[in-house]
Design an enzyme around this catalytic site. Structure first.
Site, mmCIF file in Angstrom:
data_model
loop_
_atom_site.group_PDB
_atom_site.id
_atom_site.type_symbol
_atom_site.label_atom_id
_atom_site.label_comp_id
_atom_site.label_asym_id
_atom_site.label_seq_id
_atom_site.Cartn_x
_atom_site.Cartn_y
_atom_site.Cartn_z
ATOM 1 N N LYS A 1 28.804 -1.788 -94.596
ATOM 2 C CA LYS A 1 29.622 -2.739 -95.298
ATOM 3 C C LYS A 1 30.956 -1.397 -96.426
ATOM 4 C CE LYS A 1 26.707 -4.456 -98.075
ATOM 5 N NZ LYS A 1 25.219 -4.440 -97.505
ATOM 6 N N ARG B 1 26.733 -12.366 -103.231
ATOM 7 C CA ARG B 1 25.185 -12.484 -102.708
ATOM 8 C C ARG B 1 24.378 -13.686 -103.234
ATOM 9 N NH1 ARG B 1 25.548 -6.690 -102.865
ATOM 10 N NH2 ARG B 1 23.341 -5.965 -102.137
ATOM 11 N N ARG C 1 20.284 8.245 -95.989
ATOM 12 C CA ARG C 1 20.912 9.064 -96.670
ATOM 13 C C ARG C 1 19.840 8.971 -98.106
ATOM 14 N NH1 ARG C 1 24.693 3.855 -98.670
ATOM 15 N NH2 ARG C 1 22.505 3.113 -99.369
ATOM 16 N N ARG D 1 21.261 7.734 -104.544
ATOM 17 C CA ARG D 1 20.738 6.945 -104.688
ATOM 18 C C ARG D 1 19.391 6.537 -104.813
ATOM 19 N NH1 ARG D 1 24.098 2.046 -101.940
ATOM 20 N NH2 ARG D 1 22.467 0.696 -102.366
ATOM 21 N N ARG E 1 14.877 -5.187 -100.553
ATOM 22 C CA ARG E 1 15.864 -4.544 -100.776
ATOM 23 C C ARG E 1 16.951 -6.340 -99.864
ATOM 24 N NH1 ARG E 1 18.257 1.124 -100.851
ATOM 25 N NH2 ARG E 1 20.353 0.141 -100.027
HETATM 26 P P1 AP5 Z 1 26.186 2.037 -95.631
HETATM 27 O O1 AP5 Z 1 28.285 1.628 -95.120
HETATM 28 O O2 AP5 Z 1 26.459 2.397 -97.444
HETATM 29 O O3 AP5 Z 1 25.811 0.406 -95.580
HETATM 30 P P2 AP5 Z 1 25.822 -0.753 -96.766
HETATM 31 O O4 AP5 Z 1 25.573 -1.877 -95.382
HETATM 32 O O5 AP5 Z 1 26.964 -1.087 -97.987
HETATM 33 O O6 AP5 Z 1 24.606 -0.354 -97.484
HETATM 34 P P3 AP5 Z 1 24.643 -0.570 -99.086
HETATM 35 O O7 AP5 Z 1 23.060 0.522 -99.405
HETATM 36 O O8 AP5 Z 1 25.422 0.534 -100.118
HETATM 37 O O9 AP5 Z 1 24.232 -1.801 -99.278
HETATM 38 P P4 AP5 Z 1 23.733 -2.555 -100.782
HETATM 39 O O10 AP5 Z 1 23.417 -3.645 -100.293
HETATM 40 O O11 AP5 Z 1 22.044 -2.499 -100.615
HETATM 41 O O12 AP5 Z 1 23.690 -1.875 -101.895
HETATM 42 P P5 AP5 Z 1 24.274 -2.174 -102.894
HETATM 43 O O13 AP5 Z 1 25.347 -1.110 -103.193
HETATM 44 O O14 AP5 Z 1 25.977 -3.674 -102.554
HETATM 45 O O15 AP5 Z 1 25.660 2.980 -95.198
HETATM 46 C C1 AP5 Z 1 24.401 2.727 -94.737
HETATM 47 C C2 AP5 Z 1 23.799 4.401 -94.445
HETATM 48 O O16 AP5 Z 1 23.894 4.448 -93.053
HETATM 49 C C3 AP5 Z 1 25.271 5.504 -95.082
HETATM 50 O O17 AP5 Z 1 24.385 6.700 -95.143
HETATM 51 C C4 AP5 Z 1 25.840 5.728 -93.823
HETATM 52 O O18 AP5 Z 1 26.885 6.979 -93.697
HETATM 53 C C5 AP5 Z 1 25.321 4.965 -92.411
HETATM 54 N N1 AP5 Z 1 26.171 4.991 -91.605
HETATM 55 C C6 AP5 Z 1 26.791 3.813 -91.235
HETATM 56 N N2 AP5 Z 1 27.126 3.596 -90.410
HETATM 57 C C7 AP5 Z 1 26.436 3.876 -89.320
HETATM 58 C C8 AP5 Z 1 26.682 3.783 -88.102
HETATM 59 N N3 AP5 Z 1 27.282 3.181 -87.506
HETATM 60 N N4 AP5 Z 1 25.435 4.457 -87.418
HETATM 61 C C9 AP5 Z 1 25.093 5.585 -88.165
HETATM 62 N N5 AP5 Z 1 24.828 5.556 -89.664
HETATM 63 C C10 AP5 Z 1 25.669 4.820 -90.393
HETATM 64 O O19 AP5 Z 1 24.220 -2.495 -104.024
HETATM 65 C C11 AP5 Z 1 23.139 -2.193 -104.926
HETATM 66 C C12 AP5 Z 1 22.091 -2.899 -105.636
HETATM 67 O O20 AP5 Z 1 23.295 -3.257 -106.581
HETATM 68 C C13 AP5 Z 1 21.597 -3.837 -105.531
HETATM 69 O O21 AP5 Z 1 20.667 -3.978 -104.686
HETATM 70 C C14 AP5 Z 1 21.568 -5.015 -106.465
HETATM 71 O O22 AP5 Z 1 20.649 -4.894 -107.134
HETATM 72 C C15 AP5 Z 1 23.179 -4.601 -106.965
HETATM 73 N N6 AP5 Z 1 24.094 -5.532 -106.863
HETATM 74 C C16 AP5 Z 1 24.969 -5.420 -106.388
HETATM 75 N N7 AP5 Z 1 25.960 -6.342 -105.633
HETATM 76 C C17 AP5 Z 1 25.567 -7.356 -106.309
HETATM 77 C C18 AP5 Z 1 25.472 -8.709 -106.472
HETATM 78 N N8 AP5 Z 1 26.805 -9.181 -106.211
HETATM 79 N N9 AP5 Z 1 25.048 -9.832 -107.292
HETATM 80 C C19 AP5 Z 1 23.650 -9.314 -107.838
HETATM 81 N N10 AP5 Z 1 23.626 -7.564 -107.746
HETATM 82 C C20 AP5 Z 1 24.130 -6.619 -106.897
HETATM 83 MG MG MG Z 2 27.478 -0.360 -100.242
#
Ligand code: AP5
Ligand code: MG
Length: 191
Positions: free
Chosen positions: A14, A89, A128, A134, A146
């Site tokens: 994402k 979410r 990562r 992180r 997660r």
């Molecule tokens: P990346 O692009 O970072 O993927 P992502 O889907 O953004 O994954 P996240 O880890 O950010 O998701 P998340 O939903 O757990 O985290 P968030 O920050 O939203 O890619 C991941 C890795 O893969 C990278 O190293 C990238 O380079 C690599 N990659 C990408 N595409 C690739 C490909 N095609 N091939 C190979 N490698 C690839 O949330 C974190 C925390 O915040 C949550 O757990 C929660 O505690 C809180 N939070 C955030 N938003 C909310 C909400 N709305 N409500 C409640 N809690 C929330």
């Molecule tokens: Mg993300």
């Protein structure tokens, strides 16, 4: 203004794809995860309260992220629209977003869902962990939690949005460029 949800499990790409799409289509990229990590990095009270929840891979309370998003929506000009990454979410967050947009004569226009195999998600997040600090990537049990939290609390949004004709699945396997092309093709039809 066009409002797009970029959706998918942790590690589905994402964030990676949002940065590229925001640039290509002049969208404001709104990631609640990035906003929360910025609060933690700045050492704010909110950041301190949210940090342990995030490092366990649980969701922070709905009202915290809803307020963050509301502030951003009202403080942006000159963009073609919003790209919501990692928000909503829960179904409650989705309803709150719809209400927020409604009050401003807007709506959710599409939900692009990245489909990625479980093993690939784990591989990306574990990879990562070597490169960044992180905390939620460091422990394999937190990565699994997660993904479980996504299935239990976030995935139900797909059927909620499907009923409204918003659901657009996208193959999230392959190279970053290939996936970008698939997403761009969908977005070009909306913008
Ligand atoms: P990346 O692009 O970072 O993927 P992502 O889907 O953004 O994954 P996240 O880890 O950010 O998701 P998340 O939903 O757990 O985290 P968030 O920050 O939203 O890619 C991941 C890795 O893969 C990278 O190293 C990238 O380079 C690599 N990659 C990408 N595409 C690739 C490909 N095609 N091939 C190979 N490698 C690839 O949330 C974190 C925390 O915040 C949550 O757990 C929660 O505690 C809180 N939070 C955030 N938003 C909310 C909400 N709305 N409500 C409640 N809690 C929330
Ligand atoms: Mg993300």
């Amino acid at each position: 203004m066009v409002n797009i949800l970029i959706f998918g499990p942790p590690g589905s790409g994402k964030g990676t794809q949002s940065v590229k799409l925001a640039k290509q289509f002049n969208l404001l990229h709104l990631s609640t995860g990035d906003m929360l990590r910025a609060e933690i990095a700045a050492g704010t009270d909110l950041g301190k309260r949210m940090s342990s929840i995030m490092s366990r891979g649980e969701l922070v309370p709905d009202e915290v992220v809803i307020e963050m998003i509301a502030n951003k929506i009202d403080n942006s000009t000159g963009m073609a629209g919003f790209l919501f990454d990692g928000f909503p979410r829960t179904v409650a967050q989705t309803a709150a977003l719809e209400e927020m947009l409604n009050e401003r004569a807007m709506k959710i226009d599409s939900m692009l869902v990245l489909d990625v195999d479980h093993d690939e998600l784990v591989k990306r997040l574990t990879g990562r962990a070597e490169l960044t600090d992180r905390p939620d990537d460091k422990d394999p049990a937190v990565i699994e939690n997660r993904i479980d939290v996504y299935k239990a609390k976030t995935e139900p949004i797909i059927s909620y949005c499907s009923k409204k004709g918003l659901y657009q699945p996208v193959n999230g396997m392959g190279t970053i460029d290939d996936i970008f092309e698939r997403l761009s093709n969908k977005l070009s039809q909306l913008i």
